[in-house]
Design a protein around this motif. Sequence first.
Motif, mmCIF file in Angstrom:
data_model
loop_
_atom_site.group_PDB
_atom_site.id
_atom_site.type_symbol
_atom_site.label_atom_id
_atom_site.label_comp_id
_atom_site.label_asym_id
_atom_site.label_seq_id
_atom_site.Cartn_x
_atom_site.Cartn_y
_atom_site.Cartn_z
ATOM 1 N N ARG A 72 -34.636 -62.583 11.168
ATOM 2 C CA ARG A 72 -34.403 -61.437 9.933
ATOM 3 C C ARG A 72 -33.943 -62.233 9.219
ATOM 4 N N GLY A 73 -33.680 -62.151 8.310
ATOM 5 C CA GLY A 73 -32.927 -62.659 6.782
ATOM 6 C C GLY A 73 -33.507 -63.915 6.178
ATOM 7 N N TRP A 74 -31.792 -63.819 5.026
ATOM 8 C CA TRP A 74 -31.823 -65.632 4.136
ATOM 9 C C TRP A 74 -31.176 -66.815 5.069
ATOM 10 N N PRO A 75 -31.914 -67.592 4.668
ATOM 11 C CA PRO A 75 -31.279 -68.744 5.880
ATOM 12 C C PRO A 75 -30.057 -68.916 4.924
ATOM 13 N N SER A 76 -29.432 -70.196 5.440
ATOM 14 C CA SER A 76 -27.876 -69.910 4.735
ATOM 15 C C SER A 76 -28.078 -70.693 3.563
ATOM 16 N N ARG A 80 -30.824 -74.090 2.909
ATOM 17 C CA ARG A 80 -31.867 -74.188 1.609
ATOM 18 C C ARG A 80 -31.580 -75.322 0.937
ATOM 19 N N ARG A 81 -30.669 -75.954 1.194
ATOM 20 C CA ARG A 81 -30.016 -77.222 0.009
ATOM 21 C C ARG A 81 -30.642 -77.923 1.171
ATOM 22 N N ILE A 82 -29.855 -78.695 2.172
ATOM 23 C CA ILE A 82 -30.560 -79.734 2.883
ATOM 24 C C ILE A 82 -31.908 -79.388 2.704
ATOM 25 N N LEU A 85 -34.834 -76.043 0.149
ATOM 26 C CA LEU A 85 -36.178 -74.972 -0.008
ATOM 27 C C LEU A 85 -35.464 -73.885 -1.163
ATOM 28 N N PRO A 86 -35.876 -73.673 -1.565
ATOM 29 C CA PRO A 86 -35.695 -72.871 -3.138
ATOM 30 C C PRO A 86 -36.793 -71.427 -2.422
ATOM 31 N N VAL A 87 -36.137 -70.777 -1.705
ATOM 32 C CA VAL A 87 -36.241 -70.004 -1.841
ATOM 33 C C VAL A 87 -36.341 -68.583 -2.351
ATOM 34 N N PRO A 88 -37.618 -67.625 -3.771
ATOM 35 C CA PRO A 88 -36.876 -67.487 -4.978
ATOM 36 C C PRO A 88 -36.485 -66.361 -4.069
#
Length: 193
Positions: A72-76, A80-82, A85-88
Motif C-alpha cells: 500500500r502507498g505511493w511508489p517513490s 514513477r519517473r523511471i 507512470l504519472p499517477v494522478p
Amino acid sequence: MTETLPHQAGTPEDHRPPGEDRRHMVRRRALTLLTIVLLIGVPAGYLVISANQSRDSGREKEAKYAATGMTRGWPSKLQRRIYELPVPVPSEKIAYYETNNWKTSRLYVQFQTTNAGLDAFLAGLGLDRDALEKDRVAISDRAQRVTGWNFRSSSTWWGVVNEQRNPAPTQDVVVDLDDPDYPMVYVVSRTVP
C-alpha cells in the motif's frame, strides 16, 4: 642606641596560601564531573541515537525489498519517473510492487481516481480514452499471478498497451469502469535496463 637585629625569615610553612575550603572543593569536583559528562556522555548519546536510527532505516528497507506482493502507498517519485507512470492526484487505493532482474524491471501499480484523473494519467502516457479497447485485458496472466489481480470476474474492462522504444518503458494498462465516476486503473510498466 639600640641595635636592631635583622628579622629572620619564617619557616616555609608559615607562608603557604590558605587551604581550599569545602565549598571550593565541591565546586571544583562538580565542574570536573560536568566536563567529563559533556566530553564523553554527549558523543556517546549521539552514537546511540544514530545507531538506532540506522537500524530502523535498515529494517524499513529490508521490509520494502522483502515484499512479495503489492504494498500500500505511493511508489517513490524516482520509481514513477523511471517507469514513466504519472499517477494522478487525487488517487486512492494506491498500491505498487517492483521486480528487477538482469533482463527486465517491472513496476506494478494500481490506483482509483476520478474521470479527470484518468484523462490526466492517459495524457501523461501520451494517450487518450480513444486508445482504450473494450474487453481488452492488456496485463498478462503472469503479471496477474504476481500481483494477485484477477480480471476474469464480470467487469467492464478497457485496456491498452503503450509500447515505446527502449530505453523508454512499455506500459500495459487495464481500466475497470464499473464505477464510471471513479475508475480503477491497473498498470504494469516494464523497462529493459
